[in-house]
Every structure is written in structure tokens, then in C-alpha cells.
Design a protein around this motif. Structure first.
Motif, short mmCIF file in Angstrom:
data_model
loop_
_atom_site.label_atom_id
_atom_site.label_comp_id
_atom_site.label_asym_id
_atom_site.label_seq_id
_atom_site.Cartn_x
_atom_site.Cartn_y
_atom_site.Cartn_z
N GLU A 101 -13.57 -37.99 -13.16
CA GLU A 101 -14.36 -39.03 -13.86
C GLU A 101 -14.08 -40.39 -13.24
N HIS A 104 -15.95 -40.58 -10.08
CA HIS A 104 -17.38 -40.88 -10.29
C HIS A 104 -17.59 -42.37 -10.43
N GLU A 142 -21.43 -35.04 -22.27
CA GLU A 142 -21.77 -34.55 -20.93
C GLU A 142 -22.66 -33.32 -21.00
N GLU A 177 -20.25 -32.43 -12.57
CA GLU A 177 -20.57 -32.47 -14.00
C GLU A 177 -20.88 -31.06 -14.51
N HIS A 180 -17.60 -29.59 -15.13
CA HIS A 180 -16.95 -30.17 -16.31
C HIS A 180 -17.49 -29.55 -17.59
FE LIG Z 1 -17.74 -35.19 -16.21
#
Ligand SMILES: [Fe+2]
Ligand SMILES: [Fe+2]
Length: 289
Positions: A101, A104, A142, A177, A180
Motif C-alpha cells: 500500500e 502504491h 478494496e 489489488e 490483496h
Molecule cells: Fe490494496
């Protein structure tokens, strides 16, 4: 950057069933996240030169402030839960999630700097009082946002809104993502089955509370957009913003296809995020009739 797609080795091992909440389940969802780590470095990304109109379109997207801040908050939320996680393997995986994260946020910050996008000052990120709540808030949000982001990203690729070098640069972020939310839904299934029974009702209340909060947040943001505030709910305006001539049912279909494509590469014994795709299929059916 290389892709984060895992190898499809061990096909026979994959067909054996695994019980959610078991130790084998925990090992599988943690190892899946850890073993598919992509070691790219945001600092060395060579941001492609964009044609003036492509750059202008990118700069004009009303998402940058919220995107950078969301990643900043996600890092802190996930890291806070890692800090209170006792199981070493689980902690290692959650720490990696938090690291990604933060990465990102670096990718987005570097992009913003490279293309001269002006950002509003960032708020102070405060450590959450309840790390479990914070981790779940990030996880479930998310699950919603990534599902739509998959479709919008593909639609921006097809329309040429994102030129191919930019698509390549962002691809690892999108796939991260996917990793995740896959990790998160498996963690949630494992966690609710391994916690003491007396904690379960409180946990389920938290889940409901988080979904209500996330829905309220998205409705509020959609309303704010009308008043010129920046737009977290990119999906509502995103398809038009990325220059795609696509209908709402077309976009929902694209989100579903892309979601399947991104999830397909992981071990089939793991659970898949189901809530948002199921809702999307329902909406799709209603729109068709
Ligand atoms: Fe994420
Ligand atoms: Fe992220």
C-alpha cells in the motif's frame, strides 16, 4: 516491471479441498500473497512521455488527491493490524500488504510529480484506535473499489485513454489489488472461524457496520461530486472520464470479466471475493430486464 502472475505448478495439489479456518488454509492464503510478491521499485519507474492531449486528460482526472490519500490511509490501517497480529506467518503477510500500500502511494506520488499534477495538502494520517476495524475497512473498501477499477482500467486501455506504456506501468498495481482482496476475504473467513465463539457476534456486527459505513461514504462522495469536490467514487463518472464509449451494462460486464481474469490465476482452493460480483450480476440482470 515483471508480472505478478504466479506459476501454475502443482496442479494435482490444487484440486484437493481445503477447509476454511484450518492451518492449511492460513498457510495457503499467506503463502499465495508472499510468493507472488513483485519486487518493482517505484523510484526507478521511467514515466513514459505522453502526447500533450494524453497528459492533459490524465492531469484532468478528478481522482489524484483521493487516490494518494486512500493509499496513505490503507498503509497505516494495514500496518496497524500487522502490529497486533501474533501469528508470525500471518503478520509477515499483512506487513507485506502494508508495504505494498505504501508502494502504491509512492507510485502515485511519482506519477503526480512526473506529469505536473497539483495535489491538495495531505491530511495527517492518524493511527486507528481499533486496528481490526481499520484493516477490515480497508479490506472491504478494496473489495468494492478494485472490482470497478479492474473494469475501468481495461476500458481505459481499450479506448487508448491510457497509452500502452502507462498501462504497463500500472498493471502491477492493479494485480496487487487483486492479490490483496483475495488475501483479505480468505483472512476474514479464517479469522471468523478461529476466533473464540464469544467474539463472533461482535465481529459480525463490525462487518455490517463497515458495509453500512462504506455505502454511506460512497453515497456522500457521489453527492459531493455534484459540488465540485474530488471524486473517490471514480466508477460513477470514471467510464466517461477515461474516454470510453461504454454503456452501464457493458461496464458491469467488463468489471465481471476482468475480475474473473485477474482471480483465475490463483490457487482454486482459495475463496474468491463474492459479495460485490454477486451484486454486480444482480444489477446486470435487472438492467437487462
Ligand atoms: Fe490494496
Ligand atoms: Fe493500494
Amino acid at each position: 516491471m515483471s508480472s505478478t502472475m504466479p506459476q501454475s505448478a502443482g496442479e494435482s495439489a490444487r484440486t484437493a479441498r481445503i477447509r476454511p479456518g484450518s492451518d492449511a488454509h492460513k498457510r495457503l492464503f499467506c503463502r499465495t500473497l508472499l510468493d507472488t510478491f513483485n519486487p518493482y521499485k517505484p523510484a526507478v519507474i521511467d514515466w513514459p512521455q505522453l502526447e500533450p492531449d494524453a497528459r492533459e486528460r490524465l492531469v484532468g482526472l478528478p481522482i489524484w488527491d483521493v487516490a494518494v490519500q486512500t493509499e496513505g490511509r490503507a498503509r497505516l490501517n494495514v500496518a496497524s493490524y500487522a502490529a497486533v497480529t501474533r501469528d508470525p506467518l500471518l503478520r509477515e503477510a499483512i506487513e507485506l500488504n502494508a508495504f505494498e500500500e505504501g508502494r502504491h502511494k509512492s507510485v502515485l506520488s511519482n506519477l503526480v510529480a512526473a506529469y505536473g499534477i497539483a495535489l491538495a495538502p495531505e491530511p495527517e494520517y492518524l493511527a486507528p484506535r481499533d486496528p481490526e476495524w481499520a484493516f477490515m475497512l480497508t479490506g472491504y473498501s478494496e473489495c468494492i473499489d478494485s472490482f470497478f477499477a479492474f473494469g475501468l482500467f481495461e476500458s481505459a486501455r481499450r479506448s487508448g485513454f491510457f497509452p500502452p506504456p502507462l498501462v504497463d506501468t500500472f498493471e502491477p498495481v492493479m494485480q496487487e489489488e487483486a492479490r490483496h482482496i483475495l488475501f483479505f476475504v480468505n483472512w476474514a473467513a479464517w479469522h471468523r472461524r478461529t476466533m473464540p465463539l464469544w467474539r463472533r457476534p461482535w465481529f459480525e456486527l463490525k462487518v455490517v457496520g463497515i458495509w453500512l459505513y462504506l455505502i454511506w461514504e460512497r453515497v456522500r462522495i457521489a453527492r459531493d461530486v455534484g459540488h465540485g469536490v474530488q471524486d473517490n467514487n471514480f466508477t460513477l463518472n470514471g467510464a466517461k472520464a477515461v474516454g470510453a464509449d461504454i454503456s452501464v451494462p457493458g461496464l458491469v460486464d467488463l468489471c465481471l470479466t476482468e475480475n474473473n481474469r485477474r482471480m483465475r490465476v490463483y490457487d482454486e482452493r482459495l475463496l474468491r471475493p463474492a459479495f460485490v460480483p454477486t451484486l454486480a450480476r444482480l444489477v446486470r440482470r435487472l438492467l437487462r430486464s
